[in-house]
Design a protein around this motif. Structure first.
Motif, PDB file in Angstrom:
ATOM      1  N   UNK A  49      18.515   7.425  -0.678  1.00  0.00           N
ATOM      2  CA  UNK A  49      17.417   6.911   0.134  1.00  0.00           C
ATOM      3  C   UNK A  49      16.796   8.051   0.926  1.00  0.00           C
ATOM      4  N   UNK A  50      15.582   7.828   1.393  1.00  0.00           N
ATOM      5  CA  UNK A  50      14.869   8.813   2.194  1.00  0.00           C
ATOM      6  C   UNK A  50      14.790   8.289   3.614  1.00  0.00           C
ATOM      7  N   UNK A  51      15.563   8.864   4.539  1.00  0.00           N
ATOM      8  CA  UNK A  51      15.535   8.378   5.917  1.00  0.00           C
ATOM      9  C   UNK A  51      14.285   8.856   6.653  1.00  0.00           C
ATOM     10  N   UNK A  52      14.036   8.256   7.785  1.00  0.00           N
ATOM     11  CA  UNK A  52      12.933   8.687   8.631  1.00  0.00           C
ATOM     12  C   UNK A  52      12.265   7.510   9.308  1.00  0.00           C
ATOM     13  N   UNK A  53      11.618   7.795  10.411  1.00  0.00           N
ATOM     14  CA  UNK A  53      10.868   6.780  11.139  1.00  0.00           C
ATOM     15  C   UNK A  53       9.817   7.502  11.972  1.00  0.00           C
ATOM     16  N   UNK A  54       9.044   6.764  12.731  1.00  0.00           N
ATOM     17  CA  UNK A  54       7.943   7.348  13.500  1.00  0.00           C
ATOM     18  C   UNK A  54       7.030   8.151  12.574  1.00  0.00           C
ATOM     19  N   UNK A  55       6.516   7.464  11.557  1.00  0.00           N
ATOM     20  CA  UNK A  55       5.722   8.102  10.514  1.00  0.00           C
ATOM     21  C   UNK A  55       4.252   8.208  10.893  1.00  0.00           C
ATOM     22  N   UNK A  56       3.596   9.228  10.361  1.00  0.00           N
ATOM     23  CA  UNK A  56       2.148   9.379  10.489  1.00  0.00           C
ATOM     24  C   UNK A  56       1.607   9.814   9.136  1.00  0.00           C
TER      25      UNK A  56
ATOM     26  N   UNK B 193       0.862  -1.174   0.000  1.00  0.00           N
ATOM     27  CA  UNK B 193       0.000   0.000   0.000  1.00  0.00           C
ATOM     28  C   UNK B 193       0.901   1.227   0.000  1.00  0.00           C
ATOM     29  N   UNK B 194       0.336   2.370  -0.360  1.00  0.00           N
ATOM     30  CA  UNK B 194       1.069   3.627  -0.334  1.00  0.00           C
ATOM     31  C   UNK B 194       0.469   4.503   0.754  1.00  0.00           C
ATOM     32  N   UNK B 195       1.316   4.961   1.649  1.00  0.00           N
ATOM     33  CA  UNK B 195       0.901   5.848   2.726  1.00  0.00           C
ATOM     34  C   UNK B 195       1.393   7.254   2.394  1.00  0.00           C
ATOM     35  N   UNK B 196       0.491   8.221   2.375  1.00  0.00           N
ATOM     36  CA  UNK B 196       0.865   9.623   2.205  1.00  0.00           C
ATOM     37  C   UNK B 196       1.338  10.149   3.553  1.00  0.00           C
ATOM     38  N   UNK B 197       2.614  10.370   3.685  1.00  0.00           N
ATOM     39  CA  UNK B 197       3.198  10.769   4.965  1.00  0.00           C
ATOM     40  C   UNK B 197       2.883  12.239   5.247  1.00  0.00           C
ATOM     41  N   UNK B 198       2.336  12.487   6.411  1.00  0.00           N
ATOM     42  CA  UNK B 198       2.040  13.850   6.853  1.00  0.00           C
ATOM     43  C   UNK B 198       3.069  14.340   7.861  1.00  0.00           C
ATOM     44  N   UNK B 199       3.726  13.432   8.562  1.00  0.00           N
ATOM     45  CA  UNK B 199       4.760  13.800   9.535  1.00  0.00           C
ATOM     46  C   UNK B 199       5.716  12.629   9.679  1.00  0.00           C
TER      47      UNK B 199
END
Length: 74
Positions: free
Chosen positions: A59-66, A28-34
């Motif tokens: 690459x695109x780093x990040x975690x704790x996504x909403x 699925x694709x999640x549209x990240x807001x934060x």
């Protein structure tokens, strides 16, 4: 979409316009807001040993996504 990109060990993150991903089978694709960028994400930037294990680049780093569900593979 705009994303902070990790392009190579030792380089700072750069803000780039990149194409939006498309979901593959069983995805699925999640549209990240934060998203959070933490010590782990930026701590590996100068270390080539870590970057060898975290590639491929860029690459695109990040975690704790909403975010919200925006697409399902058909």
């Amino acid at each position: 979409m705009r994303a902070w990109r990790f392009e190579r060990a030792g380089d700072p993150l750069v803000l780039r316009d990149v194409p939006a991903p498309r979901p593959e089978a069983d995805e699925v694709l999640i549209g990240i807001k934060a998203a959070g960028l933490g010590h782990t994400d930026v701590g590996i930037l100068p270390d080539p040993q870590w970057s060898e294990r975290t590639g491929p680049f860029p690459s695109t780093p990040g975690h704790e996504l909403a975010g919200r569900l925006v697409a399902v593979h058909e």
